[in-house]
Design a protein around this motif. Sequence first.
Motif, mmCIF file in Angstrom:
data_model
loop_
_atom_site.group_PDB
_atom_site.id
_atom_site.type_symbol
_atom_site.label_atom_id
_atom_site.label_comp_id
_atom_site.label_asym_id
_atom_site.label_seq_id
_atom_site.Cartn_x
_atom_site.Cartn_y
_atom_site.Cartn_z
ATOM 1 N N ALA A 55 89.951 34.624 43.752
ATOM 2 C CA ALA A 55 89.972 33.566 44.855
ATOM 3 C C ALA A 55 90.503 34.156 46.202
ATOM 4 O O ALA A 55 89.957 33.798 47.211
ATOM 5 N N TRP A 56 91.356 34.928 46.137
ATOM 6 C CA TRP A 56 92.076 35.476 47.258
ATOM 7 C C TRP A 56 90.882 36.527 47.969
ATOM 8 O O TRP A 56 90.681 36.479 49.264
ATOM 9 N N MET A 57 90.491 37.352 47.073
ATOM 10 C CA MET A 57 89.435 38.169 47.631
ATOM 11 C C MET A 57 88.079 37.872 48.179
ATOM 12 O O MET A 57 87.422 38.314 49.305
ATOM 13 N N ARG A 58 87.755 36.502 47.921
ATOM 14 C CA ARG A 58 86.513 36.044 48.420
ATOM 15 C C ARG A 58 86.784 35.117 49.392
ATOM 16 O O ARG A 58 85.683 34.408 49.967
ATOM 17 N N GLN A 59 87.717 34.884 50.011
ATOM 18 C CA GLN A 59 88.282 34.212 51.121
ATOM 19 C C GLN A 59 87.591 34.935 52.485
ATOM 20 O O GLN A 59 87.258 35.967 52.422
ATOM 21 N N THR A 72 79.637 47.162 51.604
ATOM 22 C CA THR A 72 79.747 46.105 52.582
ATOM 23 C C THR A 72 81.058 45.692 52.729
ATOM 24 O O THR A 72 81.272 44.783 53.581
ATOM 25 N N LEU A 73 82.179 46.128 51.894
ATOM 26 C CA LEU A 73 83.521 45.532 52.052
ATOM 27 C C LEU A 73 84.011 46.113 53.016
ATOM 28 O O LEU A 73 83.887 47.375 53.230
ATOM 29 N N ALA A 74 85.068 45.328 53.762
ATOM 30 C CA ALA A 74 85.979 45.942 54.775
ATOM 31 C C ALA A 74 87.086 46.965 53.848
ATOM 32 O O ALA A 74 87.322 46.654 52.772
ATOM 33 N N ALA A 75 87.603 47.794 54.662
ATOM 34 C CA ALA A 75 88.644 48.806 53.949
ATOM 35 C C ALA A 75 89.659 48.008 53.180
ATOM 36 O O ALA A 75 89.876 48.708 52.148
ATOM 37 N N PRO A 76 90.265 47.050 53.849
ATOM 38 C CA PRO A 76 91.212 46.458 52.780
ATOM 39 C C PRO A 76 91.020 45.796 51.520
ATOM 40 O O PRO A 76 91.623 45.814 50.581
ATOM 41 N N GLN A 77 89.597 45.000 51.550
ATOM 42 C CA GLN A 77 88.963 44.770 50.382
ATOM 43 C C GLN A 77 88.649 45.803 49.451
ATOM 44 O O GLN A 77 88.782 45.648 48.172
ATOM 45 N N ARG A 78 88.123 46.853 49.912
ATOM 46 C CA ARG A 78 88.061 48.099 49.013
ATOM 47 C C ARG A 78 89.271 48.452 48.324
ATOM 48 O O ARG A 78 89.238 48.695 46.970
ATOM 49 N N TYR A 79 90.169 48.591 48.974
ATOM 50 C CA TYR A 79 91.390 49.073 48.571
ATOM 51 C C TYR A 79 92.233 47.932 47.456
ATOM 52 O O TYR A 79 92.658 48.579 46.413
ATOM 53 N N GLY A 80 91.709 46.588 47.912
ATOM 54 C CA GLY A 80 92.228 45.546 46.921
ATOM 55 C C GLY A 80 91.427 45.623 45.670
ATOM 56 O O GLY A 80 92.132 45.774 44.405
ATOM 57 N N VAL A 81 90.240 46.026 45.689
ATOM 58 C CA VAL A 81 89.377 46.030 44.571
ATOM 59 C C VAL A 81 89.755 47.183 43.444
ATOM 60 O O VAL A 81 89.846 47.152 42.418
ATOM 61 N N LEU A 82 89.963 48.299 44.173
ATOM 62 C CA LEU A 82 90.423 49.425 43.481
ATOM 63 C C LEU A 82 91.494 49.424 42.697
ATOM 64 O O LEU A 82 91.959 49.677 41.502
ATOM 65 N N LEU A 83 92.685 48.674 43.664
ATOM 66 C CA LEU A 83 93.938 48.407 42.854
ATOM 67 C C LEU A 83 93.930 47.463 41.859
ATOM 68 O O LEU A 83 94.555 47.660 40.554
ATOM 69 N N LEU A 84 93.099 46.442 41.880
ATOM 70 C CA LEU A 84 93.006 45.447 40.694
ATOM 71 C C LEU A 84 92.253 46.146 39.495
ATOM 72 O O LEU A 84 92.669 45.709 38.357
ATOM 73 N N ILE A 85 91.219 46.744 39.902
ATOM 74 C CA ILE A 85 90.652 47.500 38.580
ATOM 75 C C ILE A 85 91.659 48.523 38.037
ATOM 76 O O ILE A 85 91.671 48.522 36.730
ATOM 77 N N ALA A 86 92.242 49.265 38.842
ATOM 78 C CA ALA A 86 93.208 50.344 37.994
ATOM 79 C C ALA A 86 94.348 49.478 37.318
ATOM 80 O O ALA A 86 94.618 50.109 36.291
ATOM 81 N N PHE A 87 94.701 48.274 37.806
ATOM 82 C CA PHE A 87 95.776 47.544 37.049
ATOM 83 C C PHE A 87 95.341 46.991 35.959
ATOM 84 O O PHE A 87 96.008 47.163 34.771
ATOM 85 N N TYR A 88 93.937 46.562 35.802
ATOM 86 C CA TYR A 88 93.498 46.293 34.655
ATOM 87 C C TYR A 88 93.016 47.295 33.391
ATOM 88 O O TYR A 88 92.441 47.108 32.547
ATOM 89 N N ILE A 89 93.059 48.605 34.117
ATOM 90 C CA ILE A 89 92.698 49.736 33.009
ATOM 91 C C ILE A 89 93.807 49.933 32.372
ATOM 92 O O ILE A 89 93.928 50.099 30.932
ATOM 93 N N PHE A 90 95.151 49.785 32.858
ATOM 94 C CA PHE A 90 96.334 49.894 32.013
ATOM 95 C C PHE A 90 97.274 48.801 31.597
ATOM 96 O O PHE A 90 97.600 48.787 30.569
ATOM 97 N N ALA A 91 96.997 48.008 32.334
ATOM 98 C CA ALA A 91 97.850 46.497 31.725
ATOM 99 C C ALA A 91 97.690 46.272 30.573
ATOM 100 O O ALA A 91 98.693 45.761 29.871
ATOM 101 N N PRO A 92 96.346 45.964 29.853
ATOM 102 C CA PRO A 92 96.101 45.639 28.427
ATOM 103 C C PRO A 92 96.757 46.493 27.334
ATOM 104 O O PRO A 92 97.416 46.000 26.283
#
Length: 498
Positions: A200-204, A320-340
């Motif tokens: 929801a946050w990233m799609r704003q 097409t994503l702005a730089a902050p969105q790119r970093y946010g997506v990468l951080l979110l993906i990295a988190f869910y690689i290790f969180a489980p």
Amino acid sequence: MSWISSTWGKCDAALDKVGVHLVLLCGTLALMLLLAPHWGMWLSNSDDPWITRQSLSEVFQTASAQGRFWLIPINLMAQLPYKAGSWELANLIKILVNGATVAAFVVFCSKATDLKTGLLVGCVWLAFIDVSPGYYSPFHGFLLMFNLQFAVMFLSFAWFLHKQAQGDGRVVLGPYLLFAFSLLAYEPMLFYAGVFPALAWMRQDAERRSLRALPDFVLTWMRQNFVLVLVVLGYIVVYYVYRHFQPAPGRSIDFDGAWSAILKTIYRFSVYGFHLETAATKSYVAGYTLLSDLQWAVAYGLLLAGCFAVLMPRVHFFETLAAPQRYGVLLLIAFYIFAPNVLHGFVESYRQWAADDPHYVGNYMSSFALALLLAVLLILLAGSARARREPALYVLCTFLVFSSAVDNHLRWRQLSSVNRADAMLWQKAIADLRRGAIAASDKPVLICGKHSPEKVSGDDRYWSDSLSEQLGRRVQFRSKNLQSLACDVTIEFNDYRF
């Protein structure tokens, strides 16, 4: 050379029109090839026998011993295909559920990005993720205990995105009811609750993603999505209340382990589902690798390489994503690689497991985020190839997809072939007992299994009970200390360890 450029241009334009349909066709065929080896398999790890044959009292005892209330409904559900039908029904359900999980993952990724990007992520998962890294893989074991919950979870994410797109301001309910069911798979599923607010946050709009606007976002989001909070809190309350009233504390978190062992466990369980090989012949196993298996593996690799070759130049979402969105997506993906696998690192038995074998159910849980990360990297490479006009990058990436897909598929077919070979040994032993001289005797039958039946074919008690039912007489099965036993039947199981 102009006619070459002209022909290439016409082919490229034609692919723009039919590319998605071609990818859907080839991707579906590849998925069918991946699912087909399930047919004819029996049990694939030493936990499966208990899942399939526990009595109601044993289900409650197991849940009580581990302090996990969710084992009661999940174990009862997992037994249904075996108790209501047969091995064929169980394998059919396994095929359908595994297929649904991959399809739901692609649907979610397509909703979060676009169809071409979602298909590319699915292609990457099929090519680079090893579905048979060991015996304890939810892909071929633990029927209805992990895969179904992941499929439902991905559908809850996709449904949530659909509700977000509607923007009608209503309270969100349906997606969170689906997510509540997915929580019954495993405690680490709680981490995935964070996907909903992150999406929801990233799609704003950009101006509404500032830190200054964060408090307003939280308040607005909570008004419409408080059901998610209730689901998570409800799960935690029931979990700890159940544990409180059990005679034993069950498996629990400990902080006494060395931090190096904790971090190594999290890392190994998280990344060892990713499997990249440039030589498919490395997986050759004498006696179990058939020419037909290699042919099917090559066909699987060609299908996925074709999908990738069509999609890679046409996926632009991440660019097409702005730089902050790119970093946010990468951080979110990295988190869910290790969180489980964070909780695994703080349990002594899992730390010991990871030290000996990095393959466990956590590989599967992390595999979807790993596929997303690999897809992002490949999309960035595609952008670089377009900018520099270097088609060699396309060729290299397509070759990596092909070689990894071939090797992974060959490994999976080998494991399933070994399992089916053991199943045939069991069936032959049962047939011999039914028509042989032993069948005429009233004494208990003693069947001895050499090598590793506890891994491939189940534990001793399972087969004793199962064969007793099938033969209508008392059967004992033993796989240890066979030298001192007078065996009526000896089964030479395979001794290959994956």
